[in-house]
Design an enzyme around this catalytic site. Structure first.
Site, PDB file in Angstrom:
ATOM      1  N   TYR A   1      -6.709  24.814  45.548  1.00  4.84           N
ATOM      2  CA  TYR A   1      -7.178  26.179  45.300  1.00  4.84           C
ATOM      3  C   TYR A   1      -8.699  26.156  45.328  1.00  4.84           C
ATOM      4  O   TYR A   1      -9.324  25.314  44.683  1.00  4.84           O
ATOM      5  CB  TYR A   1      -6.683  26.645  43.928  1.00  4.84           C
ATOM      6  CG  TYR A   1      -7.158  28.029  43.515  1.00  4.84           C
ATOM      7  CD1 TYR A   1      -6.634  29.171  44.110  1.00  4.84           C
ATOM      8  CD2 TYR A   1      -8.115  28.179  42.516  1.00  4.84           C
ATOM      9  CE1 TYR A   1      -7.059  30.444  43.717  1.00  4.84           C
ATOM     10  CE2 TYR A   1      -8.539  29.447  42.125  1.00  4.84           C
ATOM     11  CZ  TYR A   1      -8.007  30.569  42.721  1.00  4.84           C
ATOM     12  OH  TYR A   1      -8.424  31.817  42.340  1.00  4.84           O
TER      13      TYR A   1
ATOM     14  N   ASP B   1     -14.805  20.320  47.177  1.00  3.55           N
ATOM     15  CA  ASP B   1     -14.789  21.349  46.136  1.00  3.55           C
ATOM     16  C   ASP B   1     -14.796  20.631  44.790  1.00  3.55           C
ATOM     17  O   ASP B   1     -13.756  20.153  44.315  1.00  3.55           O
ATOM     18  CB  ASP B   1     -13.541  22.221  46.301  1.00  3.55           C
ATOM     19  CG  ASP B   1     -13.428  23.264  45.195  1.00  3.55           C
ATOM     20  OD1 ASP B   1     -14.176  23.168  44.196  1.00  3.55           O
ATOM     21  OD2 ASP B   1     -12.576  24.162  45.322  1.00  3.55           O
TER      22      ASP B   1
ATOM     23  N   LYS C   1     -17.990  25.941  36.923  1.00  3.65           N
ATOM     24  CA  LYS C   1     -17.487  25.481  35.618  1.00  3.65           C
ATOM     25  C   LYS C   1     -18.560  24.773  34.781  1.00  3.65           C
ATOM     26  O   LYS C   1     -19.430  25.420  34.232  1.00  3.65           O
ATOM     27  CB  LYS C   1     -16.234  24.631  35.823  1.00  3.65           C
ATOM     28  CG  LYS C   1     -15.115  25.473  36.517  1.00  3.65           C
ATOM     29  CD  LYS C   1     -13.756  24.901  36.343  1.00  3.65           C
ATOM     30  CE  LYS C   1     -12.711  25.575  37.212  1.00  3.65           C
ATOM     31  NZ  LYS C   1     -12.112  26.762  36.639  1.00  3.65           N
TER      32      LYS C   1
HETATM   33  N1  HOZ Z   1      -9.701  28.350  38.604  1.00  7.91           N
HETATM   34  C1  HOZ Z   1      -9.083  28.016  37.375  1.00  7.91           C
HETATM   35  C2  HOZ Z   1      -8.438  26.695  37.438  1.00  7.91           C
HETATM   36  N2  HOZ Z   1      -7.307  26.639  38.224  1.00  7.91           N
HETATM   37  C3  HOZ Z   1      -8.144  29.014  36.912  1.00  7.91           C
HETATM   38  C4  HOZ Z   1      -8.846  30.170  36.418  1.00  7.91           C
HETATM   39  C5  HOZ Z   1      -8.067  31.371  36.716  1.00  7.91           C
HETATM   40  O1  HOZ Z   1      -7.450  31.436  37.779  1.00  7.91           O
HETATM   41  O2  HOZ Z   1      -8.110  32.228  35.863  1.00  7.91           O
END
Ligand code: HOZ
Length: 430
Positions: free
Chosen positions: A144, A239, A267
């Protein structure tokens, strides 16, 4: 499973916010519950709307490696706020943060700040296309990289959790230029590069996947990927939104010895405030406007509060002892969870890299999306519910890595393992 105050808030939220949440994975749908509303947090503790306390292994999905409300970070944000919260003009802090990021990740000569990891990935790939003059991208199934249209193709994280890895609303023509390979399977990448000739601009990968649960790279996989990209003229984009400053100060690229063309961050780099970044070789970054023809922008990019929080966080992480401590606590959790599962007779695999980990409810190691997707999600749901009832707050999805930080100590580990022993027993008898 949530408390009465959270239940009432969730009912109200659903009247005005789609699904009651501002990001789908927060809805707890896949673990059969309702979200706990949080009213405050400190260190490794969250406090629910009714005052119940939870040991937090979500850490705002990664940023809170120092724990919540860390005094150095709060101090930096407060001081910065006194001077104004956004100018839409350059500041010294942006320069210092750019220097700090480039020092930490030597593959980056230059870096541009954004307001989120989604923006960072979307922009890095536009830049890769602009630099190479090629149009196609390769990503890995189950990875993702935020919710830009062309990246919502066989996506992991919340998209996989909600069963929409290929989102509605993404035009076929957009998705068609995103090709998908299997993580830890170099042959699948080579086959795509063979089939699509010299029209692949970039291969983007989470070097340690966190968005299908924690899936480490096989030995040599990232280096071989780097060599393959070089030989075909495609850029390698790591990433590191999740892994940056988490699996090592210099991210996964330092831990595994790989040199990407471009890196995306977010993050931890923003210390819990909205901040992303993408950077890499100067000749590539110089293609960005105002120097070059690739456009990218943002009103709040590099804003004073986010840069202050990021700098304060990174300053605390510079000491290698921090990562030694995270590793020690991670190893204790990993061993304890494995032992607890075995004692209860539950087949599961605990996978961990540094301060990110996942308990997968499957008997075999998970190396790719197909293997992650074979996990028994109903067992994960029982485990999650039991842990939550006992005050341990885990990510509400089999496909999200758990995170610990510097405030998780031996006492917290023991408390977690006590809860895990009864959770595994519940799984065994479910
Ligand atoms: N990108 C975050 C970790 N997978 C998740 C945050 C979200 O989708 O709220």
């Amino acid at each position: 499973m949530s408390d009465e105050v959270s239940k009432a808030l969730f009912a109200r939220a659903q009247q005005r916010i789609p699904g009651g949440v501002n990001s789908p994975v927060r809805a707890f749908a896949s673990v059969g519950g309702e979200p706990v509303f949080i009213r405050r947090a400190e260190g490794c503790w969250l406090e629910g709307a009714d005052g119940k306390r939870y040991v937090d292994y979500v850490g705002s999905w990664g940023p809170m490696i120092l724990g919540h409300a860390h005094p150095a970070v709060l101090g930096a944000i407060t001081e910065a706020a006194k001077d104004g919260t956004s100018f839409g003009a350059p500041t010294e802090r942006e320069v210092v943060l750019a220097e700090t990021l480039c020092e930490a990740l030597p593959s980056m000569d230059m870096v541009r700040l954004t307001s989120s990891g989604t923006e960072a990935c979307m922009s890095a790939l536009r830049l890769a296309r602009g630099f190479t003059g090629r149009s196609k991208l390769i990503k890995f199934e189950g990875c993702y990289h935020g919710h830009a249209d062309f990246l919502l193709v066989k996506a992991g994280s919340g998209a996989a959790t909600q069963g929409v890895p290929d989102s509605a609303g993404v035009p076929e023509s957009t998705a068609a230029r995103t090709l998908t390979a299997q993580f830890n399977d170099l042959a699948s990448v080579r086959a795509l590069l063979d089939a699509h000739g010299d029209d692949v601009a970039a291969v983007i990968v989470e070097p340690v996947v966190g968005n299908m649960g924690c899936v480490p790279p096989d030995d040599g996989f990232l280096q071989a990927l780097e060599d393959l990209c070089r030989s075909r003229g495609a850029l390698l984009v790591l990433d590191e939104v999740m892994t940056g400053f988490r699996v090592a100060y210099g991210g996964a690229q330092a831990r595994y010895g790989v040199t990407p063309d471009l890196t995306t961050l977010g993050k931890i780099a923003g210390g819990g405030l909205p901040l992303g970044a993408f950077g890499g070789r100067a000749e590539i970054l110089k293609m960005l406007a105002p120097l070059g023809p690739v456009y990218q922008a943002g009103t709040l990019s590099g804003n004073p509060l986010a840069t202050a929080a990021g700098l304060a966080t990174l300053a605390q992480l510079r000491d290698p002892a921090v990562y030694a401590g995270l590793e020690r606590i991670g190893a204790a959790l990993e061993e304890g969870l494995r032992e607890a599962a075995a004692r209860a007779g539950v087949a599961c695999v605990v996978q961990r890299v540094g301060a990110m980990w996942t308990v997968f409810f499957t008997a075999e190691p998970v190396r790719s999306w197909h293997e992650a997707n074979r996990c028994d999600r109903s067992k994960f749901a029982v485990f999650h519910q039991s842990m939550l009832a006992d005050g341990i707050y885990l990510p509400p999805s089999q496909f999200e890595a758990a995170f610990h930080g510097i405030q998780h100590d031996d006492t917290i580990v023991e408390r977690t393992l006590v809860a895990a022993r009864s959770a595994f027993k519940r799984v065994a008898s479910a």
